[in-house]
Design an enzyme around this catalytic site. Structure first.
Site, mmCIF file in Angstrom:
data_model
loop_
_atom_site.group_PDB
_atom_site.id
_atom_site.type_symbol
_atom_site.label_atom_id
_atom_site.label_comp_id
_atom_site.label_asym_id
_atom_site.label_seq_id
_atom_site.Cartn_x
_atom_site.Cartn_y
_atom_site.Cartn_z
ATOM 1 N N HIS A 84 26.167 18.432 58.283
ATOM 2 C CA HIS A 84 25.053 17.785 58.615
ATOM 3 C C HIS A 84 25.188 16.269 58.641
ATOM 4 O O HIS A 84 24.286 15.560 59.242
ATOM 5 C CB HIS A 84 23.983 18.202 57.808
ATOM 6 C CG HIS A 84 23.445 19.662 58.055
ATOM 7 N ND1 HIS A 84 24.353 20.686 57.542
ATOM 8 C CD2 HIS A 84 22.526 20.363 58.569
ATOM 9 C CE1 HIS A 84 24.012 21.967 57.551
ATOM 10 N NE2 HIS A 84 22.779 21.547 58.376
ATOM 11 N N HIS B 94 26.627 32.149 65.006
ATOM 12 C CA HIS B 94 25.526 31.430 63.835
ATOM 13 C C HIS B 94 24.369 31.701 64.199
ATOM 14 O O HIS B 94 23.687 31.709 65.368
ATOM 15 C CB HIS B 94 25.694 29.945 63.724
ATOM 16 C CG HIS B 94 24.457 29.538 62.903
ATOM 17 N ND1 HIS B 94 24.517 29.591 61.740
ATOM 18 C CD2 HIS B 94 23.657 28.745 63.150
ATOM 19 C CE1 HIS B 94 23.713 28.863 61.201
ATOM 20 N NE2 HIS B 94 22.820 28.589 61.853
ATOM 21 N N ALA B 95 23.527 32.820 63.448
ATOM 22 C CA ALA B 95 22.131 33.299 63.839
ATOM 23 C C ALA B 95 21.294 32.132 64.148
ATOM 24 O O ALA B 95 21.115 31.051 63.339
ATOM 25 C CB ALA B 95 21.628 34.218 62.533
ATOM 26 N N HIS C 37 10.982 32.984 62.577
ATOM 27 C CA HIS C 37 11.057 31.696 63.453
ATOM 28 C C HIS C 37 10.395 32.222 64.673
ATOM 29 O O HIS C 37 9.176 31.530 65.368
ATOM 30 C CB HIS C 37 12.325 31.162 63.633
ATOM 31 C CG HIS C 37 12.945 30.600 62.412
ATOM 32 N ND1 HIS C 37 12.217 29.737 61.746
ATOM 33 C CD2 HIS C 37 14.157 30.890 61.810
ATOM 34 C CE1 HIS C 37 13.049 29.329 60.839
ATOM 35 N NE2 HIS C 37 14.195 30.239 60.749
ATOM 36 N N HIS D 187 14.209 36.821 58.778
ATOM 37 C CA HIS D 187 14.044 35.609 58.732
ATOM 38 C C HIS D 187 13.977 34.924 59.983
ATOM 39 O O HIS D 187 13.280 34.082 60.467
ATOM 40 C CB HIS D 187 15.270 34.928 57.837
ATOM 41 C CG HIS D 187 15.194 33.387 57.961
ATOM 42 N ND1 HIS D 187 14.781 32.557 56.876
ATOM 43 C CD2 HIS D 187 15.783 32.657 58.806
ATOM 44 C CE1 HIS D 187 15.020 31.409 57.293
ATOM 45 N NE2 HIS D 187 15.718 31.286 58.370
ATOM 46 N N GLU D 188 15.090 35.380 61.041
ATOM 47 C CA GLU D 188 15.034 34.692 62.524
ATOM 48 C C GLU D 188 13.920 35.072 63.048
ATOM 49 O O GLU D 188 13.254 34.463 63.685
ATOM 50 C CB GLU D 188 16.350 35.245 63.183
ATOM 51 C CG GLU D 188 17.460 34.910 62.601
ATOM 52 C CD GLU D 188 17.559 33.427 62.356
ATOM 53 O OE1 GLU D 188 17.045 32.697 63.376
ATOM 54 O OE2 GLU D 188 18.103 32.864 61.218
ATOM 55 N N TYR E 72 15.019 21.150 54.248
ATOM 56 C CA TYR E 72 15.502 22.357 53.354
ATOM 57 C C TYR E 72 14.611 22.248 52.092
ATOM 58 O O TYR E 72 14.558 23.513 51.585
ATOM 59 C CB TYR E 72 16.779 22.477 53.473
ATOM 60 C CG TYR E 72 17.546 22.674 54.904
ATOM 61 C CD1 TYR E 72 16.977 23.914 55.675
ATOM 62 C CD2 TYR E 72 18.299 21.491 55.494
ATOM 63 C CE1 TYR E 72 17.844 23.756 56.919
ATOM 64 C CE2 TYR E 72 18.723 21.702 56.775
ATOM 65 C CZ TYR E 72 18.441 22.968 57.552
ATOM 66 O OH TYR E 72 18.966 23.031 58.774
ATOM 67 N N GLU F 136 11.410 26.554 58.560
ATOM 68 C CA GLU F 136 12.312 27.135 57.737
ATOM 69 C C GLU F 136 11.514 28.129 56.629
ATOM 70 O O GLU F 136 12.053 29.128 56.064
ATOM 71 C CB GLU F 136 13.211 25.954 57.094
ATOM 72 C CG GLU F 136 14.269 25.433 57.957
ATOM 73 C CD GLU F 136 15.299 26.188 58.821
ATOM 74 O OE1 GLU F 136 15.532 27.311 58.191
ATOM 75 O OE2 GLU F 136 15.316 25.759 59.964
#
Length: 1344
Positions: free
Chosen positions: A1178, A999-1000, A1039, A1035-1036, A1188, A1069
């Site tokens: 979750h 998972h990224a 962060h 996206h990562e 989110y 996010e």
């Protein structure tokens, strides 16, 4: 089989090698190795015997000649052995031990030279060594007295004198009679060294020297470690040094410089390097000589027990006996009879000129002998007492690995040999050991005086740590630069034209020292004034030693059960610790060094964290005493000047304002607030270090999933939680009722953020209960397996069933509604149903924690990060509901159109016979109907107009590395940060051969020692070469950019840990998604494809229709997600507040789904026994979800703001900020604030038009799609909306591009808000969920 068993095997092979192909027979290779091992022991013993005779009698020319001859003979033998070893095809041997023996024996070293060259090589080395060992200088005060030797005369002067001119004379004279004389010889020696290395297959001798630190791919696989080249090893060294330099060395340097300025008035520039000759040592490698000038508390005892040794009549023999006692007390070996008989440890009694540099010697007899000796000109003092232990540590290593084959009779790497003796010295030098074991007292200079800031124990410890730092930390840059300099000579980057200048440049850059006078011209060779240079001894081993010895010490102290600060640990008499040490020593060189380091040091990597932990109390002391001082020299001080100028400017501005800012108010703050500042600083530093270590451990688990790494991760998380609670109670709790009145707003905010400790406030018993509940619920999810639809009675234990990852793929790709219904129902039956009872207990414990934190219930506690004094949880809930109402018309139209298109499928139409039926949840392409992008092909507005998808081009022409580099170029192009060396070297970018959590995710390691551009930040991602992952990388990296931006303050000072987070949990996010909105534009993707294809495409065919298709897919990913992101927490708020009865849990869930999403279950659901919300990760994992929803609103506001800043004239959905630096700088201004200011303040400052959160930007983004939907609804008379909620409930028995926000930020908001659901549960849950570590985009969806 060839017969090669005679004693002349080497000659035979050497003469006939040309007629043989490479030998592949492993039995033959084994036989060869047995013979060669015997010969090696014999030849090595002969050489060592002759060398010993010389080094203990260096004035005897006959012995020098004999030693040189023996050395040449041994070198020649090794050359022949290496040549013959190279005749075997060892690369393909199945026996990895045999492979390693050949790998290292086949390197000839200097033996590769021809006889004439080898003889010259040894002559040069012996000559330089003799020059060094016989050098004398004249006394400063008596010019005719010219017999001062290095030991003891010169070293005593350098240690004791404070006469600046005398020190200058001695320092310069020594270099005149050593380095300067050997300059030309050394230049020739470098050339011969390179010649030998090149004959051995290396580019230069520097790479040959580092060969022992390398790990081949074959070894990495066989020993389950990581491959390592020379360059990668050097890079490791650079990183380690940078961390230690910034954490401690530069601070120690600055402190010592200020103290020496008092001793040498007018001689010291407080912003410049320190003159090298005044640091108490000929090479400034050990600063113990200035200890008397720099001790924090000079009235406390010195830690030099020399006087006590002499008072108690210690002699040299007793020092060696004491050392032997230490080793035998931990279960290691006593010294042999030959050791006591033949060692030379007393120069006076010996009566001959010897090389006084202490050394331990192995006479190479292996299993057949016990001849080990020490050569040392021992004095009865504390320095030599420690040295004796160090040298005997080498002997212990020799004895431990004696049964290994000759090539493995060595340390795991050269630094380990040095580390073992020093490791023991870390115990021996503790005040406790000196007093309790050796009965030696450190004398008092005066009676200790009262100091309210520190207790006497703290003062004693700080003095001890200062003493140790002057030896250990002061040495590190010197230990690094000796070989860094020689590598440059070997590779030609330093030439004979700038040999001395390059030496001093390195000394200034790394060590911060300068020569007494600046005229050190190129006729000098000052590096040659250090023994290891003329003696040709690689020196990096000492740097490695000084790092890993602290790793060893920490690990053995843990084994020994030590409690208390690391610097107080003594492992004397602990055989458990001794056994761990013995096991590592016995391995010798038989395993790659990272494997041995992992066993003895707790990690396969050199990690400076242990040495930093050891000296942490001293670091805190130095920080407190270096305010407004330049930490470093040169450019470091230029930065200080800028800070000072800025402060002056700020103060001038302050004079013109009516109300002074907070920083000025600090001058009048109360004693309580002042103490609170100190306590908060201590808490922050300690928790940051703990968090750094926790993140490293969790990274190890995530990138190498094993039971061991999983357990380590969970165990340390529990330790972290306990440590945080302890600090919270003595810091946050301590100032409850006071901090609200603090004037410093920064300090006040740190208290406010941490006032809510979340579930950590529970008792240990309740926390364990909560832990168990979360683990049990998570296990139901992570271990759940569904049988295949066509094999419903499968054997799940045999792996026939589908886990959550498999089911995600099925739900995304299957179109048969009956098959989808089966998997949809089965998943809920094996997950949600199982956890309901536990969830009720979990809710009660969460509420107990909330009550103890002064919240009404856990739902309100969860919303604490979004609130402020004038913005309550109810205000936040109302704002979320208002935002939903704004977006709702767009969602309803999207819902209506999707339903209409799905009904074109007759099977789906049968499920929705009425025009206003809700959509069955199982046919929307996702297990939870949270995102509908997987059904795009069924509902595309213009199915004949393909969406631009660059996946095929990426697969064909790109690499994962290229994709990451392209993402980095995007951020650099908008004036954000390039990725750090740590990121580039240590990120996991592709799936390895072992199990990982694919998972990224983006990781901040909470590095406080380096500037943001050199810190520790990484991405973990099993990248596929497709468009989806190309966007996820951006996206990562978004962060990472956020993490880098807030890692330090704008003025480069350290950022408190609680501020190293997004402004609120949704901000992080949103940042990644904001970048993805640019990268995913058709325009940007076309540019990427053109770049790969080497063409330029100016126009897109059917651009208008393609844009509508593009917006449809974006809406299926983002707009459809909004109600789900809202109601998942809306339901939990109701559950926590008890507004919904336990028996109505499932009814309430479907009530919200029907009302907000317009969806229904495919089969009847029981309102009491079913618990369908529990099948979403979750919920059992206890991860708040409203972030989110917030992120999905904010990302469009951010995107619009940046588009406006960039001057974008396109429609907002096609705006790309690539290469627009103004946009990046505007974004950076917000990112750098982290969580240091309320999120509403940051949002208002960032948005030029202000206005807080609103939906106008997302509505503007989708405006063309909105118009399309409205037109289609009117044109096709499509019904919007859905049946009444009660009707839906009655009927059912209860009368993407992968979503980017799915990626967690490691530790992140958990730390800032401290609303941790139990951290232990998080780590254990994740570990169990990911044991299968199945890869795929659907796994990343699950983590949303």
């Amino acid at each position: 089989m060839r017969t090669l068993l005679t004693a002349t095997v080497l000659v035979f092979l050497g003469l006939t090698s040309s007629v043989f192909s490479l030998i592949t027979d492993e039995d033959e290779a084994e036989t060869f190795m047995k013979e060669i091992d015997h010969r090696y022991s014999h030849e090595c013993n002969q050489e060592m015997t002759a060398r010993w005779e010389y080094i203990v009698d260096v004035a005897n020319p006959d012995k020098e000649t004999a030693a040189n001859a023996a050395a040449v003979k041994y070198m020649s033998f090794k050359g022949e052995a290496a040549l013959n070893s190279s005749l075997f095809a060892y690369e393909d041997f199945s026996d990895v031990e045999l492979y390693r023996r050949f790998r290292f024996l086949s390197k000839q070293g200097p033996g590769a030279l021809d006889t004439e060259q080898l003889t010259r090589y040894k002559e040069l080395q012996a000559g330089m060594e003799t020059t060094y060992s016989t050098a004398t200088i004249c006394d400063f005060h008596e010019e005719d007295k010219c017999d001062l030797t290095l030991e003891p005369d010169i070293e005593e002067i350098m240690f004791a004198s404070t006469d600046y001119e005398e020190l200058t004379h001695v320092w310069e004279s020594w270099r005149e009679v050593t380095g300067k004389i050997m300059r030309d010889d050394y230049t020739e020696f470098v050339q011969l060294s390179n010649k030998a290395a090149q004959l051995d297959g290396f580019t230069d001798a520097g790479l040959y020297w580092l060969n022992g630190y390398t790990v081949t791919d074959r070894e990495a696989t066989e020993f389950s470690t990581t491959a390592l080249t020379q360059e990668q090893f050097r890079s490791q060294l650079d990183q380690v040094w940078e961390k230690v330099s910034n954490a401690l060395y530069k601070k120690l340097h600055a402190y010592v410089r200020t103290k020496l300025a008092e001793i040498y008035p007018g001689k010291i520039d407080l912003q410049a390097p320190i003159p090298a000759h005044i640091l108490g040592n000929m090479w400034a490698q050990d600063w113990s000589g200035v200890a008397r000038h720099v001790m924090p508390f000079p009235e406390m005892p010195s830690f030099d027990v020399t006087d006590s040794m002499k008072e108690k009549d210690w002699d040299i023999q007793q020092m060696f006996v004491a050392a032997e006692d230490f080793f035998t007390s931990i279960g290691l070996f006593p010294m042999t009879d030959i050791f006591w008989e033949k060692s030379v440890i007393n120069q006076t009694e010996w009566g001959k000129t010897m090389l006084c540099h202490a050394s331990a010697e192995d006479f190479c007899l292996g299993p057949d002998g016990d001849d080990y000796r020490i050569k040392m000109c021992t004095d009865v003092d504390m320095v030599d007492l420690i040295t004796v232990h160090h040298e005997m540590g080498h002997i212990e290593y020799f004895m431990a690995y004696k049964n290994q084959p000759h090539v493995f009779r060595d340390s795991a790497n050269a630094g380990f040999h040095e580390a073992i003796g020093d490791l023991i010295a870390l115990s021996v030098s503790t005040p406790k050991h000196l007093k309790d074991v050796l009965d030696l007292d450190a004398g008092y200079k005066t009676k200790a005086t009262k100091n309210e800031r520190y207790t006497d124990d703290e003062k004693r410890d700080l003095n001890f740590l200062m003493k140790m730092a002057l030896e250990k930390i002061a040495f590190l840059p010197f230990g690094f630069l000796i070989d860094k300099y020689r590598w440059s000579l070997f590779d030609g980057s330093t030439t004979s034209d700038n040999m001395n200048a390059a030496w001093w440049q390195l000394r200034e850059d790394l060590q911060g020292v300068s020569p007494p006078n600046d005229n050190r011209g190129e006729d000098n060779f000052d590096a040659g004034a250090k023994y290891h240079v003329p003696a040709n001894v690689p020196y990096i081993r000492y740097f490695v030693s000084f790092i890993v010895q602290f790793q060893f010490h920490k690990q053995l102290c843990q084994v020994a059960g030590h409690e208390g600060p690391l610097h107080t640990c003594d492992i004397y008499n602990n055989e458990d610790a001794g056994q761990v040490l013995k096991n590592a020593l016995e391995a010798g060189f038989s395993e790659p060094w990272p494997v041995v380091l992992a066993n003895l040091g707790g990690s396969p990597d050199m990690d400076p964290q242990a040495i930093i932990e050891y000296f942490q109390p001293l670091i805190d002391y130095l920080d407190e005493h270096l305010i407004d001082q330049c930490i470093g020299w040169g450019d470091d001080c230029a930065t200080l000047d800028l800070k000072e100028n800025k402060q002056k400017d700020d103060s001038q501005k302050i004079e013109t304002t009516e109300e002074p800012p907070n920083m000025d108010e600090k001058t009048t703050i109360s004693p309580t607030e002042e103490q609170a500042m100190q306590d908060m600083e201590n808490m922050d530093r300690n928790m940051t270090l703990m968090t750094h270590e926790m993140t490293l451990i969790d990274w190890e688990y995530n990138t190498n999933v094993t039971d061991e790494t999983s357990a380590a991760s969970a165990e340390f998380a529990a330790e972290w939680s306990e440590m945080y609670k302890s600090w919270w109670e003595k810091t946050i709790k301590e100032y409850e009722g006071d901090y609200e009145t603090f004037k410093d707003q920064d300090l006040k905010r740190q208290f406010e953020i941490q006032k809510n400790i979340g579930t950590s406030i529970l008792s240990k018993e309740d926390n364990e209960k909560l832990n168990t509940l979360v683990n049990t619920m998570t296990n139901a999810f992570s271990e759940g397996v569904v049988c295949p639809e066509d094999n419903r009675d499968c054997n799940k234990d045999s792996g026939e069933g589908y886990n959550s990852d498999d089911l995600e793929s099925i739900m995304a790709n299957e179109t048969d509604p009956n098959v989808l219904q089966y998997y949809w129902k089965e998943w809920r039956d094996i997950t949600g149903q199982k956890i309901k009872e536990d969830y009720v207990k979990y809710t009660n414990l969460q509420n107990d924690a909330a009550t103890q934190n002064d919240f009404k219930d856990a739902g309100i506690m969860w919303l604490d990060p979004y609130t402020s004094t004038d913005y309550t949880d109810e205000d936040f809930k109302k704002e979320i509901e208002s935002l939903w109402e704004e977006v709702k018309p767009l969602y309803q139209n999207l819902h209506a159109y999707v339903r209409y298109r799905l009904k074109e499928n007759e099977d789906y139409k049968a499920l929705m016979p009425d025009d206003n039926d809700p959509i069955p949840a199982h046919i929307l392409g996702n297990m939870w109907a949270q995102s509908w992008e997987n059904i795009y092909d069924l509902v595309a507005p213009y199915p004949d107009v393909p969406l631009l998808d660059i996946s095929e081009t990426l697969e064909e022409k790109a690499t994962a590395e290229w994709m990451f580099k392209k993402a980095e170029e995007f951020f650099v192009g908008i004036d954000l940060y390039g990725m750090t060396d740590d990121f580039k070297q240590n990120s996991l970018k592709t799936e390895p051969n072992h199990t990982v959590v694919c998972h990224a995710s983006a990781w901040d390691f909470y590095d406080t020692e380096n500037p943001r551009t050199e810190g520790e930040f990484r991405i973990k991602m099993c990248t596929d070469k497709n468009q989806e992952d190309f966007i996820v990388i951006h996206h990562e990296m978004g962060h990472i950019e956020y993490q880098m931006a807030y890692s330090v303050r704008e003025d480069e000072s350290r950022m408190p840990m609680v501020f190293r987070d997004g402004a609120n949990p949704g901000f992080h996010e949103a940042i990644g998604d904001t970048i993805a909105l640019s990268v995913s534009t058709p325009k940007h993707l076309q540019m990427i494809e053109d770049d790969l294809n080497g063409v330029s495409t100016s126009l897109r065919a059917d651009a208008e229709k393609q844009d509508i298709n593009f917006l449809m897919k974006q809406a299926l990913a983002k707009v459809s997600f909004l109600p789900f992101a809202y109601i998942l927490d809306k339901w939990r708020w109701d559950a926590f507040s008890k507004e919904v009865d336990v028996n109505e849990y499932n009814r309430r869930w479907w009530e919200l789904r029907a009302e907000y999403q317009g969806i229904a279950p495919p089969v009847k659901r029981d309102p009491k026994t079913d618990f369908d919300i529990g099948c979403k990760f979750h919920v059992p994992q206890s991860v708040p979800y409203i972030r989110y929803f917030v992120a999905h609103i904010l990302q469009f506001q951010f995107h619009k703001e940046l588009a406006n800043t960039a001057g974008c004239t396109d429609d907002i959905y096609n705006c790309d900020i690539d290469k627009i630096k103004e946009a990046g700088r505007h974004l950076k201004s917000m990112l750098m604030r982290g969580a240091s200011q309320p999120w509403q303040t940051q949002l208002d400052d960032f948005l030029v038009d202000g206005g807080g959160m609103n939906a106008s930007a997302i509505l503007e983004y989708f405006q063309p799609l909105s118009k399309f939907l409205e037109n289609e609804i009117e044109k096709q008379t499509i019904v919007t909306g859905w049946k009444e909620t009660e009707d839906i409930l009655d009927k059912w028995g209860m009368g993407s591009v992968t979503i980017p926000p799915t990626v967690p930020i490691i530790v992140g908001a958990v730390l800032a808000a401290m609303i941790v659901v139990v951290i232990v549960a998080y780590f254990v849950g994740v570990s169990k969920q990911n044991k299968k570590a199945k890869k795929g985009k659907d796994n990343s969806i699950e983590m949303t």
